[in-house]
Design an enzyme around this catalytic site. Structure first.
Site, PDB file in Angstrom:
ATOM      1  N   LYS A  64       1.220  -1.357  -0.423  1.00  0.00           N
ATOM      2  CA  LYS A  64      -0.029  -0.148   0.077  1.00  0.00           C
ATOM      3  C   LYS A  64       0.419   1.388  -0.094  1.00  0.00           C
ATOM      4  O   LYS A  64       2.237   0.886   0.548  1.00  0.00           O
ATOM      5  CB  LYS A  64      -0.889   0.061   1.158  1.00  0.00           C
ATOM      6  CG  LYS A  64      -0.606  -0.189   2.658  1.00  0.00           C
ATOM      7  CD  LYS A  64       0.278   1.148   3.479  1.00  0.00           C
ATOM      8  CE  LYS A  64       0.595   1.290   4.827  1.00  0.00           C
ATOM      9  NZ  LYS A  64       1.492   2.493   4.703  1.00  0.00           N
ATOM     10  N   ASP A 104      -2.994  -1.634   9.941  1.00  0.00           N
ATOM     11  CA  ASP A 104      -3.690  -1.465   8.546  1.00  0.00           C
ATOM     12  C   ASP A 104      -3.842  -1.988   7.420  1.00  0.00           C
ATOM     13  O   ASP A 104      -4.213  -2.771   6.641  1.00  0.00           O
ATOM     14  CB  ASP A 104      -2.306  -1.141   7.725  1.00  0.00           C
ATOM     15  CG  ASP A 104      -1.383   0.154   8.135  1.00  0.00           C
ATOM     16  OD1 ASP A 104      -2.096   0.758   7.979  1.00  0.00           O
ATOM     17  OD2 ASP A 104      -0.375   0.474   7.518  1.00  0.00           O
TER      18      ASP A 104
HETATM   19  O1  C5P Z   1      -1.210  -2.053  14.625  1.00  0.00           O
HETATM   20  P1  C5P Z   1      -0.127  -1.794  14.520  1.00  0.00           P
HETATM   21  O2  C5P Z   1       0.889  -2.644  14.758  1.00  0.00           O
HETATM   22  O3  C5P Z   1       0.492  -1.500  12.723  1.00  0.00           O
HETATM   23  O4  C5P Z   1       1.152  -0.092  14.897  1.00  0.00           O
HETATM   24  C1  C5P Z   1       2.678  -0.418  15.368  1.00  0.00           C
HETATM   25  C2  C5P Z   1       2.854   0.647  16.610  1.00  0.00           C
HETATM   26  O5  C5P Z   1       2.453   2.024  15.204  1.00  0.00           O
HETATM   27  C3  C5P Z   1       1.876   0.598  17.316  1.00  0.00           C
HETATM   28  O6  C5P Z   1       2.655   0.021  18.052  1.00  0.00           O
HETATM   29  C4  C5P Z   1       1.361   1.993  17.230  1.00  0.00           C
HETATM   30  O7  C5P Z   1       2.957   3.283  18.625  1.00  0.00           O
HETATM   31  C5  C5P Z   1       1.987   3.166  16.149  1.00  0.00           C
HETATM   32  N1  C5P Z   1       0.126   3.332  15.451  1.00  0.00           N
HETATM   33  C6  C5P Z   1      -0.234   4.656  16.192  1.00  0.00           C
HETATM   34  N2  C5P Z   1      -1.294   4.252  15.222  1.00  0.00           N
HETATM   35  C7  C5P Z   1      -1.977   4.239  14.467  1.00  0.00           C
HETATM   36  C8  C5P Z   1      -0.689   2.585  14.156  1.00  0.00           C
HETATM   37  C9  C5P Z   1      -0.219   2.201  14.367  1.00  0.00           C
HETATM   38  O8  C5P Z   1       0.295   4.888  17.333  1.00  0.00           O
HETATM   39  N3  C5P Z   1      -2.570   4.328  14.167  1.00  0.00           N
END
Ligand code: C5P
Length: 286
Positions: A9, A131
């Site tokens: 993406k 995502d």
């Molecule tokens: O959900 P994912 O594991 O991809 O997110 C990784 C990190 O990115 C989360 O632990 C968080 O610190 C940060 N994040 C965030 N806000 C989002 C997506 C991700 O703060 N909307």
């Protein structure tokens, strides 16, 4: 054997809003799946075990593709599969490679096993990462919340992208923390953001307008410390891109081209320097 493409993406725009009590940030982003992809293959095995085959290294149990398969069978009888990952999407680059792999595993398994409704599969996807729900359905989508509140968009534009990456990967939590720290210093009130210009450019199929409406909040904190990403942005624009933008928390860049031949030539210039570059077009929804 089940084979599924896991599409990368890009973010046409990425507005990071406030930090929530759960540590995540509210976002307003328009994401697009593109033809650059990993290939996920699931081969049934009789012993009921799930295992991962990939040359990408790292601990298998932390790999999102294996975690997706484990989550899929968590409350039901496990069917054994060997999950093979053929990686093409640069890792930790802001292109959602891990999320795409997880989503591809969920799509492939549910097509075969049919254990979940679309809403249940999306909830399972969110438990794996912010995502992953978008990567399940793909296309062009306005995403809010942490990324899971999705509004599919009509994309009539036909841009050609050059997706390029150089230098070390970026840790997503570190990029969010850097943005929080920079904002804490300036104490600026964040304005309300609505990507209406971008959405109408997509709907009207106007690639020039689309390129005028791209932006990414992370560029302000990542580009100053990533000269290789800055240089890629310059290269893409000098070579003829209408514009070039960092994707996600970076450091990958994508250039937007209206001419496929110029895009091909640009990708060759970058790969000849030993850096990653691929020509890609929008794909999805799936
Ligand atoms: O959900 P994912 O594991 O991809 O997110 C990784 C990190 O990115 C989360 O632990 C968080 O610190 C940060 N994040 C965030 N806000 C989002 C997506 C991700 O703060 N909307």
């Amino acid at each position: 054997m089940l084979t599924e493409k896991a599409y990368a993406k890009i973010n046409y725009c990425l507005n990071v809003s406030k930090k929530r009590p759960d540590g995540y940030h509210d976002l307003i982003t328009v994401m697009q799946t593109v033809s650059l992809c990993d290939v996920v293959t699931l081969t049934p095995r009789g012993d009921g075990c799930l295992c991962l085959e990939t040359d990408m290294g790292g601990e298998p149990e932390k790999n999102l593709a294996l975690r997706a398969a484990r989550a899929y069978f968590a409350n039901t009888e496990t069917c054994g599969y060997i999950i093979a990952l053929e990686k093409h999407i640069p890792v930790a680059a802001g292109l959602g490679g891990g999320s795409a792999d997880a989503a591809a595993v969920l799509r492939a398994l549910n097509r075969k096993e049919k254990r979940y409704t679309a809403a249940e599969l999306s909830a399972l996807a969110l438990s794996l990462g912010a995502d992953v729900p978008f990567c399940l359905s793909g296309g062009a989508c306005l995403c809010r919340g942490v990324g899971e509140v999705m509004t599919p968009l009509e994309n009539r534009a036909a841009p050609v992208f050059v997706v390029a990456a150089a230098g070390e990967g970026v840790s997503t939590p570190a990029a969010f923390a850097a943005l929080d720290a920079a904002r804490a210093k300036t104490q600026k009130i964040l304005p309300e953001f609505t990507p209406s210009g971008l959405i109408s450019a997509l709907e009207q199929g106007n690639t020039a307008d689309l390129s005028q409406n791209l932006f990414n909040d992370f560029e302000s904190v990542i580009l100053p410390v990533r000269p290789a990403a800055r240089a890629l942005k310059e290269t893409l624009i000098e070579a003829g891109a209408l514009t070039a933008l960092m994707s996600g928390s970076g450091p990958a860049m994508f250039g937007v081209f209206s001419d496929a031949a110029v895009a091909e030539k640009t990708a060759k210039i970058i790969t000849s320097r030993g850096q990653f570059a691929a020509v890609a077009v929008p794909v999805g929804p799936f």
